[in-house]
Design a protein around this motif. Structure first.
Motif, mmCIF file in Angstrom:
data_model
loop_
_atom_site.group_PDB
_atom_site.id
_atom_site.type_symbol
_atom_site.label_atom_id
_atom_site.label_comp_id
_atom_site.label_asym_id
_atom_site.label_seq_id
_atom_site.Cartn_x
_atom_site.Cartn_y
_atom_site.Cartn_z
ATOM 1 N N ALA A 114 -3.672 -8.636 -8.721
ATOM 2 C CA ALA A 114 -4.949 -8.533 -8.009
ATOM 3 C C ALA A 114 -4.906 -7.377 -7.014
ATOM 4 O O ALA A 114 -3.968 -7.280 -6.212
ATOM 5 C CB ALA A 114 -5.244 -9.836 -7.269
ATOM 6 N N PRO A 115 -5.918 -6.487 -7.057
ATOM 7 C CA PRO A 115 -5.933 -5.363 -6.114
ATOM 8 C C PRO A 115 -5.849 -5.818 -4.663
ATOM 9 O O PRO A 115 -5.340 -5.089 -3.814
ATOM 10 C CB PRO A 115 -7.273 -4.686 -6.418
ATOM 11 C CG PRO A 115 -7.603 -5.080 -7.813
ATOM 12 C CD PRO A 115 -7.061 -6.466 -7.989
ATOM 13 N N GLU A 116 -6.329 -7.032 -4.388
ATOM 14 C CA GLU A 116 -6.354 -7.529 -3.016
ATOM 15 C C GLU A 116 -4.961 -7.828 -2.471
ATOM 16 O O GLU A 116 -4.768 -7.941 -1.257
ATOM 17 C CB GLU A 116 -7.205 -8.809 -2.938
ATOM 18 C CG GLU A 116 -8.678 -8.601 -3.230
ATOM 19 C CD GLU A 116 -9.009 -8.591 -4.721
ATOM 20 O OE1 GLU A 116 -8.060 -8.689 -5.532
ATOM 21 O OE2 GLU A 116 -10.195 -8.467 -5.069
ATOM 22 N N GLU A 117 -3.962 -7.984 -3.347
ATOM 23 C CA GLU A 117 -2.638 -8.389 -2.863
ATOM 24 C C GLU A 117 -1.489 -7.491 -3.305
ATOM 25 O O GLU A 117 -0.363 -7.646 -2.843
ATOM 26 C CB GLU A 117 -2.330 -9.815 -3.320
ATOM 27 C CG GLU A 117 -2.146 -9.958 -4.829
ATOM 28 C CD GLU A 117 -1.570 -11.311 -5.223
ATOM 29 O OE1 GLU A 117 -1.211 -12.106 -4.332
ATOM 30 O OE2 GLU A 117 -1.476 -11.571 -6.434
ATOM 31 N N GLU B 237 0.618 -5.529 -0.563
ATOM 32 C CA GLU B 237 1.451 -6.407 0.260
ATOM 33 C C GLU B 237 2.667 -6.888 -0.526
ATOM 34 O O GLU B 237 3.793 -6.927 -0.011
ATOM 35 C CB GLU B 237 0.608 -7.590 0.728
ATOM 36 C CG GLU B 237 1.266 -8.461 1.758
ATOM 37 C CD GLU B 237 0.321 -9.571 2.233
ATOM 38 O OE1 GLU B 237 0.767 -10.392 3.028
ATOM 39 O OE2 GLU B 237 -0.857 -9.595 1.800
ATOM 40 N N ALA C 119 -4.830 -1.009 -9.735
ATOM 41 C CA ALA C 119 -3.908 -1.887 -9.008
ATOM 42 C C ALA C 119 -2.492 -1.308 -9.009
ATOM 43 O O ALA C 119 -1.775 -1.362 -7.993
ATOM 44 C CB ALA C 119 -3.909 -3.280 -9.630
ATOM 45 N N VAL D 164 -2.296 1.453 -6.408
ATOM 46 C CA VAL D 164 -2.240 0.891 -5.054
ATOM 47 C C VAL D 164 -0.835 0.355 -4.777
ATOM 48 O O VAL D 164 -0.239 0.622 -3.719
ATOM 49 C CB VAL D 164 -3.297 -0.227 -4.891
ATOM 50 C CG1 VAL D 164 -3.079 -0.981 -3.580
ATOM 51 C CG2 VAL D 164 -4.701 0.362 -4.946
#
Length: 291
Positions: free
Chosen positions: A65-68, A71, A93, A96
Motif C-alpha cells: 500500500a502506498p500509504e505504508e 515507513e 509504491a 516510494v
C-alpha cells in the motif's frame, strides 16, 4: 541455477575457501540478527518467498500500500523489488519504498522479472534504476541483457538464448558498470560483478528450472544475506551459493519437481554455517571477467 537456457558446459571452478568461510559467517550473523526483509513482489511467489525468508532465519513482510511502504521500507534491513506481476500502482509504491530505503540506508535489490518481454516492464526497470539507488540486480541472462540495451529475445519470464560463460561474465560486468551496482546473472553457473571484481558460483541443480519462482526465491535469499551484512558482492555470492547448495541436497530427497520444492525449503532451514564452509563452490575472477 535458476534459468532455462544454458550455454556450453564449463570446467568446474576451484572453490575459494576464504569466500566460503565469509559466507558461513554471514549465515551465522543472519540467524542471530533475524533481519526484516520488506518484499514488494509478485503474486506467483509471495507465499514461497515468505517461507524461504523464514527458513533462512530472517523475517518477511509483504507490504504494497502506498500509504505504508515508505515507513515499512525504512524499518526493514533490506528491500526487495520484484516486477513479476507489476501494475502501474505497484510501480509507484516501489518507487516510494525505494526512495525511503535509500534515505534510511537500507539496501535495495531489484529482480527485473521478464524485463525484456514487454516495453512496460523494461521502462519500469529503467525508472526504478533512475530514481532508486539499487545495491544488487539479480536476473537471468535475457533479463540482464535487456537492461544492458540488447533488445528482444525473451519469451515471457524465461531466458531462451544460450550464452557461454564468457558472455555471461561480460554481461554481469557491463550491467554492473552501467548501473553502479552489483549485477548477478544467474543460470547454470552464476556470474556476479561489481564492475571491477567478479565471483562465479557453481552451486545449484537442474530441478530448480522445473519449479516456478525459484529465480525469485534466489533473489529473496540475496536480500536476506544483504540484510545481514554490508558488502553486496560477497553477500550476493554467499546467498546464491547457499540456495544452490540447499537445492543440491533437496534433489537427493526428491522424486520430482513437487517433492523437490518441499525438500528445498527443509534443506534451506537445515543449512549450518559449516555446511557453507565445506560445500560452497565460489571462485573469484580477476578483473571481474571470466577466467
Amino acid at each position: 541455477m535458476t534459468e532455462t537456457a544454458g550455454g556450453a558446459a564449463a570446467a568446474p571452478l576451484v572453490p575459494d575457501r576464504e569466500l566460503a568461510a565469509r559466507a558461513a559467517r554471514l549465515l551465522e550473523a543472519l540467524r542471530q540478527r533475524r533481519p526484516l526483509v520488506h518484499h514488494i513482489t509478485n503474486r506467483v511467489v509471495t507465499h514461497s518467498t515468505a517461507n524461504l525468508t523464514l527458513a533462512l532465519g530472517a523475517s518477511p513482510v509483504m507490504a504494497y500500500a502506498p500509504e505504508e511502504v515508505a515507513e515499512m521500507a525504512a524499518a526493514a534491513q533490506a528491500l526487495l523489488l520484484n516486477i513479476g506481476t507489476l501494475t502501474a500502482a505497484e510501480l509507484e509504491a516501489a518507487l516510494v519504498a525505494g526512495r525511503a530505503a535509500n534515505a534510511a540506508g537500507v539496501p535495495v535489490l531489484l529482480d527485473p522479472v521478464g524485463a525484456g518481454a514487454t516495453r512496460f516492464r523494461l521502462e519500469a526497470c529503467h525508472r526504478i534504476l533512475d530514481e532508486v539507488r539499487v545495491a544488487v540486480l539479480r536476473g537471468n541472462a535475457d533479463e540482464m541483457a535487456a537492461l544492458a540495451g540488447e533488445g528482444g529475445g525473451q519469451r515471457g519470464v524465461d531466458a531462451v538464448r544460450p550464452r557461454d560463460d564468457a558472455e555471461r561474465a561480460e554481461l554481469a560486468r557491463r550491467v554492473a558498470r552501467r548501473y553502479g551496482c552489483v549485477a548477478a546473472v544467474t543460470g547454470a553457473r552464476d556470474w556476479l560483478s561489481d564492475g571491477e571484481r567478479g565471483i562465479a558460483c557453481d552451486n545449484g541443480h537442474p530441478l530448480l528450472a522445473q519449479v516456478t519462482g525459484t529465480g525469485c526465491m534466489a533473489s529473496t535469499a540475496v536480500a536476506a544475506f544483504l540484510a545481514a551484512g554490508d558488502e553486496p558482492l560477497e553477500a550476493a555470492a554467499a546467498a546464491l551459493g547457499a540456495f544452490g547448495l540447499a537445492a543440491e541436497w533437496a534433489a537427493r530427497d526428491a522424486r520430482g519437481p513437487g517433492s523437490f520444492e518441499v525438500a528445498l525449503l527443509d534443506r534451506v532451514a537445515a543449512l549450518r554455517p559449516v555446511d557453507l564452509e565445506e560445500g560452497l563452490r565460489l571462485a573469484r575472477l580477476e578483473g571481474g571477467e571470466g577466467r
